[in-house]
Design an enzyme around this catalytic site. Structure first.
Site, mmCIF file in Angstrom:
data_model
loop_
_atom_site.group_PDB
_atom_site.id
_atom_site.type_symbol
_atom_site.label_atom_id
_atom_site.label_comp_id
_atom_site.label_asym_id
_atom_site.label_seq_id
_atom_site.Cartn_x
_atom_site.Cartn_y
_atom_site.Cartn_z
ATOM 1 N N GLY A 39 1.638 8.606 7.556
ATOM 2 C CA GLY A 39 2.926 9.329 6.899
ATOM 3 C C GLY A 39 2.512 9.563 5.545
ATOM 4 O O GLY A 39 3.044 10.621 4.863
ATOM 5 N N GLU A 70 1.098 12.940 5.693
ATOM 6 C CA GLU A 70 2.251 14.060 6.011
ATOM 7 C C GLU A 70 3.072 14.218 4.647
ATOM 8 O O GLU A 70 3.282 15.510 4.291
ATOM 9 C CB GLU A 70 3.225 13.280 7.136
ATOM 10 C CG GLU A 70 2.443 13.233 8.495
ATOM 11 C CD GLU A 70 3.512 12.633 9.305
ATOM 12 O OE1 GLU A 70 3.921 13.434 10.257
ATOM 13 O OE2 GLU A 70 3.773 11.190 9.347
ATOM 14 N N GLU A 102 -1.983 7.002 14.206
ATOM 15 C CA GLU A 102 -1.060 6.873 14.907
ATOM 16 C C GLU A 102 -0.968 6.303 16.478
ATOM 17 O O GLU A 102 -0.692 5.600 17.160
ATOM 18 C CB GLU A 102 -0.071 7.925 14.941
ATOM 19 C CG GLU A 102 0.888 8.175 13.811
ATOM 20 C CD GLU A 102 -0.114 8.668 12.504
ATOM 21 O OE1 GLU A 102 0.650 8.809 11.631
ATOM 22 O OE2 GLU A 102 -1.138 8.926 12.677
ATOM 23 N N ARG A 152 0.886 -1.084 0.107
ATOM 24 C CA ARG A 152 -0.077 0.093 0.220
ATOM 25 C C ARG A 152 0.879 1.364 0.056
ATOM 26 O O ARG A 152 0.276 2.391 0.536
ATOM 27 C CB ARG A 152 -1.053 0.020 1.201
ATOM 28 C CG ARG A 152 -1.871 -1.091 1.186
ATOM 29 C CD ARG A 152 -3.170 -0.881 2.081
ATOM 30 N NE ARG A 152 -2.780 -0.511 3.413
ATOM 31 C CZ ARG A 152 -3.590 -0.172 4.227
ATOM 32 N NH1 ARG A 152 -5.064 0.084 3.792
ATOM 33 N NH2 ARG A 152 -3.467 0.056 5.419
#
Length: 307
Positions: free
Chosen positions: A152, A155, A175, A69
């Site tokens: 992430g 991000e 997270e 992924r």
């Protein structure tokens, strides 16, 4: 921890791939844009998790780890840092997109669970360098978001200047459910997009947002049907590439800093950038072309009138 590109195992690297198709139609779907059978450029080795291709002044960088992924491991982060530190010279805009069903599921947790605190800090610093190269690089970056844009991966997307979301896209910051915290610059960049309280809500409750919600919140600036994200990004990137190099540089470098500065400092930086850009030879030619009516005026989106 990020490694210099010359320290990455050569068996996991591949050269930049290039295509030369001239102008690309904005009508093509993502599946219609072919990146195979490309001419190699051996001077730019990338890990197997990244694939780059050239389309005139537009360079595409694809996350190519669909079985995971597009999870971001150390080699991928090092490759992103390497690529954005010195994109191909002819590049006027960059498109960042993902292969498979998802843009990116975030950090590869198999590489972080047994890391010591010092190693984790250094890993975060490698992410900061890589994503800073996107946000503060020399050319604008357009990200194409589909499927999971998670942790992430979000991000990473937040570092781009323009984000095009397909309707399959969804956003999450899981997270806290893993007992960890964001570590790739998200605590700085994501609140700029949606606000601190919404990010707190996402992290505390595991709340996810759909592509439609993300458009209204600020996760993306454009929303298109599934399979059309890359075509839209190419349309935007080609439009961006027609701007002057200096103007694009001022927009991506100065504008965010002006927005974060105090008013007096912001006004000063704005005036300096205005003076620098207006003195550019290409800008002077474009202004003259406008006065001489060699270029069209800005039209209303409906096409009903001119301004």
């Amino acid at each position: 921890m990020s490694r210099p590109m010359d320290q990455i195992d050569n068996s996991s690297t591949k050269p930049l791939q290039t295509e030369h198709h001239g102008q690309m139609s904005s009508r093509r779907s993502q599946s219609d844009v072919r990146l195979e059978n490309c001419e190699s450029e051996a001077r730019r080795d990338l890990p197997n998790s990244l694939t780059a291709s050239q389309h005139g002044p537009v360079t595409l960088l694809r996350l190519s780890r669909p079985a995971k992924r597009n999870a971001l491991d150390d080699a991928t982060i090092a490759g992103i840092e390497f690529f954005f530190s010195d994109p191909p010279q002819q590049t006027r805009a960059i498109i960042l997109h993902g292969e498979g069903k998802h843009f990116s599921a975030g950090a590869d947790l198999s590489t972080v669970t047994d890391a010591s605190a010092p190693v984790s800090v250094r890993r975060s610093q490698s992410w900061y360098r890589a994503f800073d190269g996107i946000e503060n690089g020399r050319v604008p970056v357009v990200a194409v978001l589909h499927g999971g844009v998670i942790g992430g991966g979000l991000e990473l997307a937040a570092a781009a200047h323009i984000r095009v979301a397909e309707r399959s896209a969804f956003y999450a910051l899981p997270e806290s459910t893993r007992g960890i915290f964001v570590g790739g610059g998200g605590a700085v960049r994501i609140p700029r997009l949606i606000g601190t309280t919404r990010m707190i809500d996402m992290m505390l409750t595991g709340r996810t947002y759909s592509a439609e919600e993300g458009l209204s919140l600020g996760f993306s600036q454009y929303l298109v049907d599934d399979g059309h994200g890359l075509a839209k990004a190419i349309e935007l990137a080609e439009r961006i590439a027609t701007n002057t190099v200096l103007s694009n540089f001022a927009i991506v470098q100065a504008l965010p800093r002006i927005a974060r500065s105090d008013p007096e400092g912001g006004f000063l930086l704005e005036s300096l950038m205005a003076a620098i850009t207006v003195g550019d030879d290409e800008a002077k030619e474009r202004v003259n072309a406008f006065f001489e009516k060699r270029v069209a005026k800005v039209a209303h989106p409906s096409g009903e009138s001119e301004r």
